[in-house]
Write a protein that holds these residues in place. Structure first.
Motif, PDB file in Angstrom:
ATOM      1  N   VAL A 204       4.531  30.637  15.464  1.00 40.42           N
ATOM      2  CA  VAL A 204       5.383  29.790  14.631  1.00 40.42           C
ATOM      3  C   VAL A 204       4.555  29.026  13.598  1.00 40.42           C
ATOM      4  O   VAL A 204       4.974  28.873  12.438  1.00 40.42           O
ATOM      5  CB  VAL A 204       6.234  28.828  15.496  1.00 40.42           C
ATOM      6  N   VAL A 205       3.363  28.567  13.969  1.00 32.82           N
ATOM      7  CA  VAL A 205       2.499  27.883  13.001  1.00 32.82           C
ATOM      8  C   VAL A 205       1.930  28.888  12.009  1.00 32.82           C
ATOM      9  O   VAL A 205       1.867  28.612  10.797  1.00 32.82           O
ATOM     10  CB  VAL A 205       1.375  27.109  13.725  1.00 32.82           C
ATOM     11  N   PHE A 206       1.514  30.035  12.473  1.00 32.12           N
ATOM     12  CA  PHE A 206       1.027  31.104  11.604  1.00 32.12           C
ATOM     13  C   PHE A 206       2.087  31.459  10.570  1.00 32.12           C
ATOM     14  O   PHE A 206       1.833  31.449   9.350  1.00 32.12           O
ATOM     15  CB  PHE A 206       0.659  32.309  12.473  1.00 32.12           C
ATOM     16  N   GLY A 207       3.293  31.746  11.037  1.00 28.62           N
ATOM     17  CA  GLY A 207       4.361  32.125  10.110  1.00 28.62           C
ATOM     18  C   GLY A 207       4.774  31.000   9.188  1.00 28.62           C
ATOM     19  O   GLY A 207       5.015  31.214   7.999  1.00 28.62           O
ATOM     20  N   GLY A 208       4.828  29.773   9.722  1.00 25.76           N
ATOM     21  CA  GLY A 208       5.272  28.655   8.911  1.00 25.76           C
ATOM     22  C   GLY A 208       4.307  28.284   7.800  1.00 25.76           C
ATOM     23  O   GLY A 208       4.721  27.750   6.768  1.00 25.76           O
ATOM     24  N   LEU A 209       3.026  28.573   7.989  1.00 21.87           N
ATOM     25  CA  LEU A 209       2.016  28.181   7.001  1.00 21.87           C
ATOM     26  C   LEU A 209       1.485  29.344   6.167  1.00 21.87           C
ATOM     27  O   LEU A 209       0.613  29.142   5.322  1.00 21.87           O
ATOM     28  CB  LEU A 209       0.840  27.490   7.702  1.00 21.87           C
ATOM     29  N   LEU A 210       1.987  30.553   6.383  1.00 21.64           N
ATOM     30  CA  LEU A 210       1.463  31.725   5.679  1.00 21.64           C
ATOM     31  C   LEU A 210       1.569  31.594   4.164  1.00 21.64           C
ATOM     32  O   LEU A 210       0.595  31.824   3.432  1.00 21.64           O
ATOM     33  CB  LEU A 210       2.195  32.987   6.132  1.00 21.64           C
ATOM     34  N   LEU A 211       2.753  31.248   3.674  1.00 21.98           N
ATOM     35  CA  LEU A 211       2.936  31.150   2.227  1.00 21.98           C
ATOM     36  C   LEU A 211       2.104  30.014   1.650  1.00 21.98           C
ATOM     37  O   LEU A 211       1.544  30.128   0.555  1.00 21.98           O
ATOM     38  CB  LEU A 211       4.421  30.945   1.905  1.00 21.98           C
ATOM     39  N   PHE A 212       1.991  28.929   2.410  1.00 21.57           N
ATOM     40  CA  PHE A 212       1.125  27.827   1.998  1.00 21.57           C
ATOM     41  C   PHE A 212      -0.329  28.288   1.914  1.00 21.57           C
ATOM     42  O   PHE A 212      -1.052  27.973   0.963  1.00 21.57           O
ATOM     43  CB  PHE A 212       1.265  26.676   2.991  1.00 21.57           C
ATOM     44  N   GLY A 213      -0.766  29.061   2.902  1.00 19.84           N
ATOM     45  CA  GLY A 213      -2.130  29.565   2.904  1.00 19.84           C
ATOM     46  C   GLY A 213      -2.412  30.451   1.714  1.00 19.84           C
ATOM     47  O   GLY A 213      -3.500  30.387   1.117  1.00 19.84           O
ATOM     48  N   GLY A 214      -1.438  31.271   1.341  1.00 20.21           N
ATOM     49  CA  GLY A 214      -1.614  32.112   0.164  1.00 20.21           C
ATOM     50  C   GLY A 214      -1.734  31.307  -1.110  1.00 20.21           C
ATOM     51  O   GLY A 214      -2.569  31.594  -1.978  1.00 20.21           O
ATOM     52  N   ARG A 215      -0.938  30.247  -1.238  1.00 14.48           N
ATOM     53  CA  ARG A 215      -0.977  29.411  -2.436  1.00 14.48           C
ATOM     54  C   ARG A 215      -2.292  28.628  -2.532  1.00 14.48           C
ATOM     55  O   ARG A 215      -2.894  28.528  -3.596  1.00 14.48           O
ATOM     56  CB  ARG A 215       0.203  28.439  -2.408  1.00 14.48           C
ATOM     57  N   ILE A 216      -2.747  28.110  -1.396  1.00 13.70           N
ATOM     58  CA  ILE A 216      -4.019  27.387  -1.378  1.00 13.70           C
ATOM     59  C   ILE A 216      -5.171  28.319  -1.755  1.00 13.70           C
ATOM     60  O   ILE A 216      -6.115  27.938  -2.459  1.00 13.70           O
ATOM     61  CB  ILE A 216      -4.263  26.770   0.015  1.00 13.70           C
ATOM     62  N   GLY A 217      -5.094  29.569  -1.304  1.00 14.80           N
ATOM     63  CA  GLY A 217      -6.116  30.541  -1.658  1.00 14.80           C
ATOM     64  C   GLY A 217      -6.165  30.795  -3.151  1.00 14.80           C
ATOM     65  O   GLY A 217      -7.243  30.966  -3.737  1.00 14.80           O
ATOM     66  N   ASP A 218      -4.997  30.817  -3.790  1.00 13.41           N
ATOM     67  CA  ASP A 218      -4.949  31.002  -5.247  1.00 13.41           C
ATOM     68  C   ASP A 218      -5.644  29.854  -5.973  1.00 13.41           C
ATOM     69  O   ASP A 218      -6.275  30.054  -7.006  1.00 13.41           O
ATOM     70  CB  ASP A 218      -3.490  31.080  -5.723  1.00 13.41           C
ATOM     71  N   ILE A 219      -5.493  28.645  -5.432  1.00 18.84           N
ATOM     72  CA  ILE A 219      -5.989  27.449  -6.122  1.00 18.84           C
ATOM     73  C   ILE A 219      -7.457  27.167  -5.812  1.00 18.84           C
ATOM     74  O   ILE A 219      -8.260  26.906  -6.710  1.00 18.84           O
ATOM     75  CB  ILE A 219      -5.124  26.231  -5.741  1.00 18.84           C
ATOM     76  N   LEU A 220      -7.816  27.224  -4.537  1.00 18.46           N
ATOM     77  CA  LEU A 220      -9.160  26.821  -4.116  1.00 18.46           C
ATOM     78  C   LEU A 220     -10.132  27.980  -3.945  1.00 18.46           C
ATOM     79  O   LEU A 220     -11.333  27.755  -3.787  1.00 18.46           O
ATOM     80  CB  LEU A 220      -9.078  26.021  -2.805  1.00 18.46           C
ATOM     81  N   GLY A 221      -9.615  29.200  -3.933  1.00 17.97           N
ATOM     82  CA  GLY A 221     -10.493  30.360  -3.778  1.00 17.97           C
ATOM     83  C   GLY A 221     -10.178  31.128  -2.510  1.00 17.97           C
ATOM     84  O   GLY A 221     -10.136  30.558  -1.418  1.00 17.97           O
ATOM     85  N   LYS A 222      -9.952  32.430  -2.662  1.00 11.79           N
ATOM     86  CA  LYS A 222      -9.540  33.251  -1.522  1.00 11.79           C
ATOM     87  C   LYS A 222     -10.674  33.455  -0.524  1.00 11.79           C
ATOM     88  O   LYS A 222     -10.459  33.423   0.684  1.00 11.79           O
ATOM     89  CB  LYS A 222      -9.000  34.582  -2.025  1.00 11.79           C
ATOM     90  N   ARG A 223     -11.893  33.691  -1.038  1.00 10.45           N
ATOM     91  CA  ARG A 223     -13.004  33.843  -0.108  1.00 10.45           C
ATOM     92  C   ARG A 223     -13.251  32.545   0.653  1.00 10.45           C
ATOM     93  O   ARG A 223     -13.543  32.546   1.854  1.00 10.45           O
ATOM     94  CB  ARG A 223     -14.262  34.249  -0.875  1.00 10.45           C
ATOM     95  N   ARG A 224     -13.138  31.438  -0.051  1.00  9.92           N
ATOM     96  CA  ARG A 224     -13.343  30.126   0.580  1.00  9.92           C
ATOM     97  C   ARG A 224     -12.306  29.898   1.681  1.00  9.92           C
ATOM     98  O   ARG A 224     -12.629  29.400   2.768  1.00  9.92           O
ATOM     99  CB  ARG A 224     -13.249  29.032  -0.469  1.00  9.92           C
ATOM    100  N   MET A 225     -11.048  30.257   1.430  1.00 11.35           N
ATOM    101  CA  MET A 225     -10.007  30.068   2.433  1.00 11.35           C
ATOM    102  C   MET A 225     -10.162  31.036   3.596  1.00 11.35           C
ATOM    103  O   MET A 225      -9.879  30.694   4.745  1.00 11.35           O
ATOM    104  CB  MET A 225      -8.624  30.229   1.791  1.00 11.35           C
ATOM    105  N   LEU A 226     -10.608  32.256   3.314  1.00  4.51           N
ATOM    106  CA  LEU A 226     -10.869  33.198   4.403  1.00  4.51           C
ATOM    107  C   LEU A 226     -11.953  32.636   5.322  1.00  4.51           C
ATOM    108  O   LEU A 226     -11.815  32.676   6.553  1.00  4.51           O
ATOM    109  CB  LEU A 226     -11.298  34.554   3.840  1.00  4.51           C
ATOM    110  N   THR A 227     -13.008  32.102   4.729  1.00  8.56           N
ATOM    111  CA  THR A 227     -14.107  31.545   5.523  1.00  8.56           C
ATOM    112  C   THR A 227     -13.664  30.303   6.295  1.00  8.56           C
ATOM    113  O   THR A 227     -13.918  30.180   7.499  1.00  8.56           O
ATOM    114  CB  THR A 227     -15.295  31.198   4.612  1.00  8.56           C
TER     115      THR A 227
END
Length: 497
Positions: free
Chosen positions: A77-100
């Motif tokens: 439920v937390v994974f699903g609820g934050l997925l779209l947020f995680g994608g947006r943060i990756g666009d702004i702060l950096g995808k490699r940085r968010m993966l790490t």
């Protein structure tokens, strides 16, 4: 199941590709692909790896049968609820940085969960795992697009990535059984630690960081959607132990309704929304989204109950229980390899109908299980049937979701599929656990005659599981109806606004 962000020909949706002016590095392409694929494999495995370990977790930490579902649902439920947020943060702060960063959060939570001595700490650790996964997962496919040249290199990378991601759920069941049997249930979490640390060290060294995008983050939408789903799942899981009239249960339902209604209002007013509601204007796309939710709801119920049945009722060891799910895995992979050819011949609608029909048949078969059923006559066949149905269903649903999506919405559309999968699994399991708990309680209140305590416990569990599978059959029958009535064939591409 196939990775949710790819289309039938192996190309990523155009909205997931950064508009870069550079040629991606290919010198260490094998290492880059391994890092990305293993990251998503680790994340997808954790949706199912604890299923086989549930009886051991219950005995060790003192979970009730119904509260045990939170070991699964806290993650999904937390994974699903934050997925779209995680994608947006990756666009702004950096995808490699968010993966790490996401991997480090996931790894730390895995260590804490493996050390947990109470149900509350394990559930909290699983929730934090889900948050870390939501930060890391959305970046994986985009990093393939920006680290591999378009054409053969990217197509090859995506094929490896999709196969690895699709194997996660099935591998998780087998790995969970082996680790629980040969070591301890705690190792289903500990195993993430060395893998996660290796990813966090290697990713900055080898993966190229795409250009960041400047954009706002829909914080209000993220909070209301995630909190609303948590409240709804919590309300369902309270019902078996506290009843429908319990004040906290009713309050949770009301809170969930208010939060989810607020989310819909927010998404119509904020720019950019975390989930553009215009995506649901397409009849085909809405139907495909609904079926992703329904099929995943039934699938998570199958994993949850059958993993306990083969151990607690049939007496299988954890390792043997994991391998008991092999027919589903083999059926799915054998089918997936043929789906591109079948799509050209029959189209997406017919494959979705056939897949839903096979999965419904599998659940009807599972309803017949009793405490004396044999594996080959009662479990093998339904698992094989369900695996073939899964293999037929998910790629056509992906194609239907992505058909005609405008480039600016492609990322949100594919992210919406992953979100529907995680939330469908969490909400569906909560509903099925509610049915299971209510039915089991009614059976347990009846006189048990001359049955021994162990025999009666197995009987109560099996009766509750049968009722849960009846509810799961209703999910699948509804999915079949959606595929027949809602999905139009052939799908006519139509750009979203």
């Amino acid at each position: 199941m196939t990775e949710q962000g790819t289309v039938a020909d192996g190309r990523p949706p155009s909205g997931n590709i950064e508009n870069q002016a550079y040629t991606p590095e290919t010198r260490h392409s094998g290492i880059v692909l391994a890092i990305i694929a293993v990251t998503y494999l680790m994340i997808s495995i954790d949706a199912t790896v604890v299923n086989i370990a549930l009886p051991k977790i219950q005995a060790d930490l003192g979970f009730s049968r119904t509260s045990l579902a939170w070991v699964i649902n806290a993650y999904t439920v937390v994974f699903g609820g934050l997925l779209l947020f995680g994608g947006r943060i990756g666009d702004i702060l950096g995808k490699r940085r968010m993966l790490t960063l996401g991997t480090l959060i996931f790894t730390t939570a895995s260590l804490v969960g493996g050390l947990a001595q109470s149900p509350g700490l394990l559930i909290a650790a699983r929730a934090v795992q889900g948050a870390g996964a939501a930060l890391a997962a959305p970046s994986t496919m985009s990093l393939i697009a920006t680290n591999f040249e378009e054409g053969a290199p990217r197509a090859k990378a995506l094929s490896v990535y999709s196969a690895t991601a699709g194997a996660g759920g099935s591998i998780g069941l087998i790995l969970g059984g082996v680790l629980t049997d040969w070591a301890s249930w705690r190792w289903v979490l500990f195993i993430n630690v060395p893998i996660g640390l290796a990813i966090a060290v290697l990713a900055p060294c080898f993966i190229r960081e795409p250009v960041h995008q400047r954009s706002k983050v829909d914080i209000a939408g993220t909070i209301t959607a995630t909190a609303g789903m948590v409240a709804l799942v919590y309300a369902f899981i309270r019902v078996p132990e506290h009843g429908w009239g319990d004040g906290l249960t009713i309050g949770s339902y009301v809170l969930a309704g208010v939060l989810l209604a607020a989310f819909l209002v927010i998404e119509t007013r904020v720019e950019p929304p975390i989930l553009p509601l215009r995506l649901f204007a397409s009849r085909n796309r809405s139907g495909a989204y609904l079926n992703v939710l329904l099929l995943t709801a039934s699938m998570m119920g199958l994993f949850f109950f059958l993993a306990q049945y083969v151990q607690d009722v049939m007496g299988y060891s954890p390792a043997k229980s994991g391998f008991a799910f092999l027919p589903m895995t083999l059926g799915m992979f054998a089918t997936v390899t043929q789906v591109p050819t079948l799509l050209k011949k029959f189209g997406a609608k017919r494959l979705m109908v056939a897949g839903a029909l096979l999965m419904t048949g599998a659940f009807v078969w599972l309803i017949q299980l009793t405490e004396t059923s044999a594996y080959w006559s009662g479990v093998f066949g339904p698992l094989l049937l369900f695996g073939v149905g899964m293999g037929l269903s998910f790629m056509p649903m992906n194609m239907t979701v992505l058909a005609g999506v405008a480039p600016k919405d492609a990322g949100a559309a594919s992210g919406g599929v992953q979100t529907m999968m995680q939330l469908g699994g969490a909400l569906g399991l909560a509903v099925l656990v509610t049915v299971f708990g209510t039915a089991g309680k009614n059976v347990a209140d009846d006189p048990r005659g001359g049955a021994s305590p162990g025999e009666w416990t197995r009987h109560v569990f099996t009766e509750g599981m049968q009722s849960a599978f009846v509810a799961g059959t209703a999910f699948l029958a509804f999915a079949l109806l959606v595929a027949l009535v809602v999905i139009k064939s052939p799908a006519k591409p139509k750009q979203s606004d």
